[in-house]
Design a protein around this motif. Structure first.
Motif, short mmCIF file in Angstrom:
data_model
loop_
_atom_site.label_atom_id
_atom_site.label_comp_id
_atom_site.label_asym_id
_atom_site.label_seq_id
_atom_site.Cartn_x
_atom_site.Cartn_y
_atom_site.Cartn_z
N LYS A 130 44.63 35.76 29.49
CA LYS A 130 45.54 36.75 28.95
C LYS A 130 45.78 37.84 29.99
O LYS A 130 44.91 38.16 30.79
CB LYS A 130 44.96 37.42 27.69
N THR A 131 46.97 38.40 29.95
CA THR A 131 47.27 39.60 30.73
C THR A 131 47.49 40.72 29.73
O THR A 131 48.24 40.57 28.76
CB THR A 131 48.52 39.41 31.60
N VAL A 132 46.84 41.86 29.98
CA VAL A 132 46.82 42.96 29.03
C VAL A 132 47.36 44.21 29.72
O VAL A 132 46.83 44.64 30.75
CB VAL A 132 45.40 43.22 28.49
N LEU A 133 48.41 44.79 29.15
CA LEU A 133 49.08 45.95 29.73
C LEU A 133 48.85 47.16 28.84
O LEU A 133 48.99 47.07 27.61
CB LEU A 133 50.58 45.69 29.86
N VAL A 172 40.93 45.45 26.64
CA VAL A 172 40.47 44.13 27.08
C VAL A 172 40.49 43.20 25.87
O VAL A 172 40.14 43.61 24.76
CB VAL A 172 39.03 44.18 27.65
N VAL A 173 40.89 41.94 26.08
CA VAL A 173 40.82 40.92 25.04
C VAL A 173 39.87 39.82 25.51
O VAL A 173 40.03 39.28 26.61
CB VAL A 173 42.21 40.32 24.73
N LEU A 174 38.87 39.49 24.68
CA LEU A 174 37.89 38.48 25.04
C LEU A 174 38.32 37.10 24.55
O LEU A 174 39.31 36.96 23.83
CB LEU A 174 36.53 38.85 24.46
N GLU A 175 37.57 36.08 24.92
CA GLU A 175 37.96 34.70 24.64
C GLU A 175 38.09 34.42 23.14
O GLU A 175 38.92 33.61 22.72
CB GLU A 175 36.96 33.74 25.27
N ASP A 176 37.28 35.07 22.31
CA ASP A 176 37.34 34.83 20.87
C ASP A 176 38.31 35.76 20.16
O ASP A 176 38.37 35.78 18.93
CB ASP A 176 35.94 34.96 20.25
N GLY A 177 39.10 36.51 20.92
CA GLY A 177 40.07 37.42 20.33
C GLY A 177 39.57 38.83 20.10
O GLY A 177 40.34 39.69 19.65
N ILE A 192 34.83 53.99 23.11
CA ILE A 192 35.54 52.73 22.92
C ILE A 192 35.35 52.25 21.49
O ILE A 192 34.44 52.70 20.78
CB ILE A 192 35.04 51.63 23.89
N VAL A 193 36.21 51.34 21.08
CA VAL A 193 36.06 50.65 19.81
C VAL A 193 36.30 49.16 20.04
O VAL A 193 37.13 48.79 20.87
CB VAL A 193 37.02 51.21 18.74
N ALA A 194 35.54 48.33 19.32
CA ALA A 194 35.69 46.88 19.39
C ALA A 194 36.05 46.35 18.01
O ALA A 194 35.39 46.71 17.02
CB ALA A 194 34.40 46.22 19.88
N LYS A 195 37.10 45.50 17.95
CA LYS A 195 37.51 44.90 16.69
C LYS A 195 37.65 43.39 16.89
O LYS A 195 37.99 42.93 17.98
CB LYS A 195 38.84 45.49 16.21
N ASP A 196 37.40 42.65 15.81
CA ASP A 196 37.57 41.20 15.93
C ASP A 196 39.04 40.85 15.81
O ASP A 196 39.91 41.72 15.67
CB ASP A 196 36.70 40.46 14.90
N ALA A 197 39.33 39.55 15.87
CA ALA A 197 40.72 39.10 15.88
C ALA A 197 41.46 39.44 14.59
O ALA A 197 42.69 39.44 14.56
CB ALA A 197 40.78 37.59 16.14
N GLY A 213 38.24 53.02 33.29
CA GLY A 213 37.99 51.77 33.99
C GLY A 213 37.21 50.80 33.14
O GLY A 213 36.59 51.15 32.14
N GLU A 214 37.27 49.55 33.53
CA GLU A 214 36.53 48.51 32.82
C GLU A 214 36.29 47.36 33.78
O GLU A 214 36.92 47.25 34.83
CB GLU A 214 37.30 48.02 31.60
N GLY A 215 35.38 46.48 33.40
CA GLY A 215 35.13 45.27 34.15
C GLY A 215 34.37 44.28 33.30
O GLY A 215 33.49 44.67 32.54
N THR A 216 34.73 43.00 33.40
CA THR A 216 34.07 41.96 32.61
C THR A 216 33.22 41.10 33.52
O THR A 216 33.71 40.51 34.49
CB THR A 216 35.10 41.09 31.88
N ALA A 217 31.94 41.04 33.22
CA ALA A 217 30.98 40.31 34.03
C ALA A 217 30.64 38.97 33.36
O ALA A 217 31.30 38.53 32.42
CB ALA A 217 29.72 41.16 34.23
#
Length: 402
Positions: A130-133, A172-177, A192-197, A213-217
């Motif tokens: 995914k590309t996230v703007l 950021v969007v992760l693989e499971d949405g 930050i806040v995290a929500k499921d799909a 900033g962010e980064g996914t490891a």
């Protein structure tokens, strides 16, 4: 495609056609590759590199560094790879404009008429195909399948997550949405806040002043920088790791490899310090949930544009002494150094042209504004593979590997 309660409906390319701004390519010029007898070549292009200068954007051949195309643009533009090794997102005043470098194809480069409208376009994130703007002026997030850039006629189908309060942020969007986004307003940013799909909140934190900033490891551990440490999100939980300097020990840019659990970040511990040169880095272990600050050797200083991850998950720091220094994130040690450019001074403002480094595979592309030059460097050997002197001063740079 599913529409979750907290997201606006998916918008088709046709529907967006009524609102998308069409930008002309006035001043753009391209020249087809030629064979030795002067005829047009149908050989597919190799890697390409986009280079912004004041009022324009060049597309360079990634191997020879010869100029392939030259387009007019706004006076200052930011460049970000779109994630498909071909397209580059250009931050124009009206939004994110798509530059097609034509890497890996027989097409010619084009600063296309495709613009993802955004009020104050900001961060571009690439992850999980995914590309996230992110639009700072509204805090809206636009998401699309990266591969659709090449196949769509105009804008690809997008999903827009409406913002809450405008701020300079990132999503950021992760693989499971799972959807991660920063929280803030005109007065500041704090978490930050995290929500499921489906839009259900999984976790949140307001313990990240100045979040940036962010980064996914490895294993989709996501780090967000704070003015007093960092937040790590993984598997539905947020962990705060504190900087050794309190109340101010800022990490604001993350340099990552998705095959390494260690994130390399920049570091600043003096809020009143003048200038943009930094002399320490953070090493954030997303498995151990630790943050360590490593002071760099004397003379090794850098800006946010001067750190990349490359071969063997190592970090490569383009220092103001003119050399690329190789940092092992596992140990925090500098293991090698090789000169590339002349020594340089830090910029008066962050937007000012100063040396930058980006990477595509084993090759780093380095700008040297003082000599209007760009260099290609083999990071495994330190060898300068190619250099070119431009007629303009390079500023932002983005690779398209092809």
């Amino acid at each position: 495609m599913r529409t979750s309660p907290f997201r606006r409906a998916l918008i088709s390319a046709a529907a967006l056609g009524a609102v998308v701004t069409l930008a002309s390519c006035a001043g753009g010029s391209t020249a087809p590759a030629s064979t030795s007898d002067g005829s047009a070549s149908d050989t597919q292009a190799g890697p390409r590199v986009a280079v912004a200068y004041e009022g324009g954007i060049l597309v360079l051949d990634g191997e020879t560094l010869e100029t392939v195309a030259d387009f007019e643009s706004e006076p200052f533009t930011r460049l970000n790879p779109a994630g498909d090794d071909r397209h580059v997102m250009v931050t124009m005043s009206e939004g994110f404009q798509v530059l097609d470098t034509a890497a890996g194809t027989t097409d010619e480069p084009e600063l296309t008429d495709t613009i993802f409208e955004a009020d104050t376009p900001g961060h571009v994130v690439r992850h999980a195909d995914k590309t996230v703007l992110y639009a700072d002026g509204t805090s809206d997030t636009t998401i699309f399948d990266t591969a659709d850039l090449a196949s769509a006629d105009g804008l690809p189908e997008v999903e827009t997550v409406p913002g809450v309060e405008a701020h300079h942020g990132v999503s950021v969007v992760l693989e499971d949405g799972t959807f991660l986004t920063t929280v803030g307003n005109a007065d500041g940013r704090n978490g930050i806040v995290a929500k499921d799909a489906e839009g259900i909140e999984l976790a949140s934190s307001d313990q990240c002043p100045g979040v940036h900033g962010e980064g996914t490891a490895k294993d989709e551990a996501v780090v967000f920088g704070c003015e007093n440490g960092a937040l790590i999100y993984q598997d539905g939980e947020i962990t705060k790791v504190d900087a050794p300097d309190q109340p101010y020990g800022r990490m604001g840019n993350a340099y990552v490899s998705e095959t390494s659990p260690i994130i390399v970040g920049d570091y600043k511990n003096d809020v009143d310090a003048e200038g943009y040169l930094l002399s320490a880095v953070t090493l954030i272990d997303t498995e151990a949930k630790t943050l360590e600050v490593v002071d760099l050797p004397a003379g090794v200083k850098y800006t946010f544009r001067d750190v990349v991850r490359g071969p063997e998950d190592l970090a490569y720091i383009l220092s103001s002494d003119g050399a690329i220094h190789v940092l092992d994130p596992e140990t925090g040690e500098i293991t090698d150094s090789f000169p590339v450019v002349e020594a340089w001074e830090g910029p008066a403002e962050w937007q000012d042209a100063h040396p930058a480094i980006v990477v595509a595979g084993n090759v780093a592309y380095v700008t040297e504004p003082a000599s209007n030059s760009v260099h290609a460097v083999d990071l495994t050997t330190g060898e300068v593979l190619a250099s070119t002197e431009l007629d303009v001063t390079p500023n932002e740079i983005a690779p398209a590997a092809g």
